[in-house]
Scaffold this motif. Structure first.
Motif, PDB file in Angstrom:
ATOM      1  N   TYR A  44       0.835  -1.204   0.000  1.00 27.39           N
ATOM      2  CA  TYR A  44       0.000   0.000   0.000  1.00 27.39           C
ATOM      3  C   TYR A  44       0.872   1.257   0.000  1.00 27.39           C
ATOM      4  CZ  TYR A  44      -3.984   3.018   0.979  1.00 27.39           C
ATOM      5  OH  TYR A  44      -4.955   3.987   0.889  1.00 27.39           O
ATOM      6  N   LEU A  48       1.079   4.166  -2.732  1.00 28.14           N
ATOM      7  CA  LEU A  48       0.760   5.538  -2.322  1.00 28.14           C
ATOM      8  C   LEU A  48       1.872   6.520  -2.717  1.00 28.14           C
ATOM      9  CD1 LEU A  48      -1.236   7.308  -0.750  1.00 28.14           C
ATOM     10  CD2 LEU A  48      -0.096   6.600   1.360  1.00 28.14           C
ATOM     11  N   GLU A  52       1.355   9.526  -5.332  1.00 24.75           N
ATOM     12  CA  GLU A  52       1.540  10.925  -4.921  1.00 24.75           C
ATOM     13  C   GLU A  52       2.637  11.591  -5.744  1.00 24.75           C
ATOM     14  OE1 GLU A  52      -0.400  12.476  -3.015  1.00 24.75           O
ATOM     15  OE2 GLU A  52      -1.313  11.039  -1.650  1.00 24.75           O
ATOM     16  N   GLU A 106      -7.490  21.679   1.641  1.00 21.33           N
ATOM     17  CA  GLU A 106      -7.848  20.624   0.696  1.00 21.33           C
ATOM     18  C   GLU A 106      -6.621  20.074  -0.028  1.00 21.33           C
ATOM     19  OE1 GLU A 106     -11.098  21.879  -1.856  1.00 21.33           O
ATOM     20  OE2 GLU A 106     -11.935  22.994  -0.167  1.00 21.33           O
ATOM     21  N   ARG A 109      -1.151  17.698   1.163  1.00 24.84           N
ATOM     22  CA  ARG A 109      -0.816  16.531   1.992  1.00 24.84           C
ATOM     23  C   ARG A 109       0.095  15.534   1.277  1.00 24.84           C
ATOM     24  NH1 ARG A 109      -6.040  17.722   3.242  1.00 24.84           N
ATOM     25  NH2 ARG A 109      -6.407  18.247   5.418  1.00 24.84           N
ATOM     26  N   PHE A 112       3.822  15.609   2.308  1.00 24.69           N
ATOM     27  CA  PHE A 112       3.844  15.230   3.733  1.00 24.69           C
ATOM     28  C   PHE A 112       3.711  13.709   3.875  1.00 24.69           C
ATOM     29  CE2 PHE A 112       1.050  13.996   7.292  1.00 24.69           C
ATOM     30  CZ  PHE A 112       1.900  14.272   8.355  1.00 24.69           C
ATOM     31  N   ILE A 113       2.800  13.117   3.101  1.00 27.72           N
ATOM     32  CA  ILE A 113       2.597  11.660   3.149  1.00 27.72           C
ATOM     33  C   ILE A 113       3.866  10.934   2.707  1.00 27.72           C
ATOM     34  CG2 ILE A 113       1.356   9.768   1.996  1.00 27.72           C
ATOM     35  CD1 ILE A 113      -1.158  11.613   2.095  1.00 27.72           C
TER      36      ILE A 113
ATOM     37  N   ASP B  55      -5.695   8.544  -1.957  1.00 29.39           N
ATOM     38  CA  ASP B  55      -4.484   9.361  -1.863  1.00 29.39           C
ATOM     39  C   ASP B  55      -4.842  10.754  -1.325  1.00 29.39           C
ATOM     40  OD1 ASP B  55      -5.593  10.760  -3.952  1.00 29.39           O
ATOM     41  OD2 ASP B  55      -3.897  10.550  -5.311  1.00 29.39           O
ATOM     42  N   SER B  56      -3.872  11.673  -1.343  1.00 27.17           N
ATOM     43  CA  SER B  56      -4.103  13.000  -0.755  1.00 27.17           C
ATOM     44  C   SER B  56      -5.192  13.769  -1.514  1.00 27.17           C
ATOM     45  CB  SER B  56      -2.801  13.799  -0.723  1.00 27.17           C
ATOM     46  OG  SER B  56      -2.318  14.003  -2.031  1.00 27.17           O
ATOM     47  N   LEU B  59      -8.508  12.480  -0.253  1.00 29.52           N
ATOM     48  CA  LEU B  59      -8.769  13.071   1.065  1.00 29.52           C
ATOM     49  C   LEU B  59      -9.206  14.523   0.904  1.00 29.52           C
ATOM     50  CD1 LEU B  59      -5.697  11.712   3.097  1.00 29.52           C
ATOM     51  CD2 LEU B  59      -8.062  10.898   3.227  1.00 29.52           C
ATOM     52  N   GLY B  60      -8.557  15.236  -0.032  1.00 38.11           N
ATOM     53  CA  GLY B  60      -8.889  16.648  -0.271  1.00 38.11           C
ATOM     54  C   GLY B  60     -10.341  16.817  -0.718  1.00 38.11           C
ATOM     55  N   VAL B  63     -12.474  16.411   2.330  1.00 41.95           N
ATOM     56  CA  VAL B  63     -12.348  17.606   3.178  1.00 41.95           C
ATOM     57  C   VAL B  63     -13.185  18.744   2.598  1.00 41.95           C
ATOM     58  CG1 VAL B  63     -10.742  19.428   3.903  1.00 41.95           C
ATOM     59  CG2 VAL B  63     -10.108  17.035   4.186  1.00 41.95           C
ATOM     60  N   VAL B  85      -7.386   2.341   4.191  1.00 41.18           N
ATOM     61  CA  VAL B  85      -7.980   3.671   3.992  1.00 41.18           C
ATOM     62  C   VAL B  85      -8.086   4.382   5.345  1.00 41.18           C
ATOM     63  CG1 VAL B  85     -10.061   4.904   3.251  1.00 41.18           C
ATOM     64  CG2 VAL B  85      -9.191   2.993   1.887  1.00 41.18           C
ATOM     65  N   MET B  88      -4.921   5.936   6.344  1.00 44.12           N
ATOM     66  CA  MET B  88      -4.626   7.225   5.700  1.00 44.12           C
ATOM     67  C   MET B  88      -5.210   8.392   6.500  1.00 44.12           C
ATOM     68  SD  MET B  88      -2.797   7.150   3.068  1.00 44.12           S
ATOM     69  CE  MET B  88      -3.198   8.692   2.251  1.00 44.12           C
ATOM     70  N   LEU B  91      -2.909   8.776   9.486  1.00 46.39           N
ATOM     71  CA  LEU B  91      -1.623   9.368   9.088  1.00 46.39           C
ATOM     72  C   LEU B  91      -1.733  10.887   8.953  1.00 46.39           C
ATOM     73  CD1 LEU B  91       1.283   8.565   7.952  1.00 46.39           C
ATOM     74  CD2 LEU B  91       0.235   8.667   5.696  1.00 46.39           C
ATOM     75  N   THR B  92      -2.865  11.354   8.426  1.00 47.12           N
ATOM     76  CA  THR B  92      -3.055  12.793   8.191  1.00 47.12           C
ATOM     77  C   THR B  92      -3.877  13.454   9.303  1.00 47.12           C
ATOM     78  OG1 THR B  92      -4.963  12.221   6.820  1.00 47.12           O
ATOM     79  CG2 THR B  92      -2.893  12.594   5.670  1.00 47.12           C
ATOM     80  N   ARG B  93      -4.179  12.678  10.342  1.00 42.33           N
ATOM     81  CA  ARG B  93      -4.946  13.141  11.504  1.00 42.33           C
ATOM     82  C   ARG B  93      -6.382  13.553  11.163  1.00 42.33           C
ATOM     83  NH1 ARG B  93      -1.240  12.218  14.757  1.00 42.33           N
ATOM     84  NH2 ARG B  93       0.795  13.206  14.951  1.00 42.33           N
ATOM     85  N   LEU B  94      -6.848  13.200   9.998  1.00 40.98           N
ATOM     86  CA  LEU B  94      -8.215  13.568   9.616  1.00 40.98           C
ATOM     87  C   LEU B  94      -9.257  12.692  10.317  1.00 40.98           C
ATOM     88  CD1 LEU B  94      -7.743  14.300   5.811  1.00 40.98           C
ATOM     89  CD2 LEU B  94      -8.311  15.949   7.595  1.00 40.98           C
ATOM     90  N   VAL B  97     -11.209  14.679  12.555  1.00 42.52           N
ATOM     91  CA  VAL B  97     -12.095  15.678  11.948  1.00 42.52           C
ATOM     92  C   VAL B  97     -13.431  15.052  11.553  1.00 42.52           C
ATOM     93  CG1 VAL B  97     -12.361  17.216   9.948  1.00 42.52           C
ATOM     94  CG2 VAL B  97     -10.136  17.054  11.113  1.00 42.52           C
TER      95      VAL B  97
END
Lengths: 139, 113
Positions: A44, A48, A52, A106, A109, A112-113, B55-56, B59-60, B63, B85, B88, B91-94, B97
């Motif tokens: 994974y 990822l 990214e 938005e 990230r 950062f990932i 992926d980011s 997530l975006g 959000v 999932v 993820m 990892l991003t602390r979401l 939220v």
């Protein structure tokens, strides 16, 4: 782990190929001869990081003349090295602040990932573009 | 992007029927959510049980939906996250939220007074 794997992939600069490059990374992780960690997690994570980094290269390579993204994946001496080449204006890795959960941005990230998963991340200028180099030691 | 939309009273259940939610299809999800907000739908459950990879950008898009729902005094809740999932979001602390439920039924029930 003494095995050596070298993949050199060139893909059209389009997001529809993100799934393909991710699958290549996952398949490589699952085929490793000796790896004592969580293989599914590694699969994974490689998916990822490749996703990214390629999306980032597509985003930063806006010159109409650049139509391809080149990715190399090397496994050698317990080290996984992924390089993603772009032909764009580039960005400064140091100026990218980690995402602030309270601000609910938005975007921002992706790098950062990558930095969280990989041991070492470098972005440097080459003739005609940049390369994002990412390294991780596998146990 | 393949998504299924079911309205259950004033709540919209959106099921993402894709293996990946990434930079290729996340803009599509964001646009579909915006269209629902413009129609006055402010309470949503997004069912991600079919999604194996996010992926980011994915997530975006979530959000973005969360912020739009909150700005309209509604809420956007998530359901059916597969373990990778879920990781993820951690990892991003979401995960701090979003309200995240094991199943869409649980998420829908949470809207009941």
């Amino acid at each position: 782990m003494s095995e050596r794997i070298e993949l050199d992939i060139t893909l059209p600069k389009e997001t529809r190929y993100l799934g393909l490059v991710g699958q290549i990374g996952e398949s490589m992780a699952r085929s490793l001869e000796r790896f004592s960690g969580d293989r599914e997690e590694l699969a994974y994570h490689i998916n990822l990081v490749l996703t990214e980094a390629m999306a980032n290269a597509i985003q930063h390579a806006k010159e109409p003349s650049s139509t391809e993204v080149r990715i190399t994946i090397t496994l050698m001496h317990h080290k996984l090295i992924i390089k993603v080449f772009d032909q764009g204006q580039g960005f400064d890795l140091c100026t990218l602040a980690p995402p602030d959960a309270s601000c609910l941005q938005e975007h921002g990230r992706g790098i950062f990932i990558i930095q969280t998963i990989m041991d070492r991340v470098i972005y440097r200028k080459l003739k005609g573009g940049h390369v994002l180099e990412m390294e991780k030691t596998l146990h | 992007m393949n998504i299924q939309i079911n309205e259950q009273g004033n709540i919209v259940l959106i099921s993402v029927v894709e293996e990946r939610l990434d930079a290729h299809n996340s803009t599509d999800l964001k646009t579909r959510l915006l269209s629902l907000f413009e129609d006055g739908k402010n309470n949503m459950v997004i069912n991600l049980e079919e999604v194996r990879f996010v992926d980011s950008s994915g997530l975006g898009a979530l959000v973005s939906g969360f912020k739009n729902a909150s700005a309209r005094n509604g809420s956007l809740k998530l359901a059916g996250l597969q373990p990778q999932v879920q990781s993820m979001f951690e990892l991003t602390r979401l995960h701090r939220v979003f309200e995240i439920f094991p199943t869409s039924e649980d998420a829908l029930a949470s809207f009941q007074p």
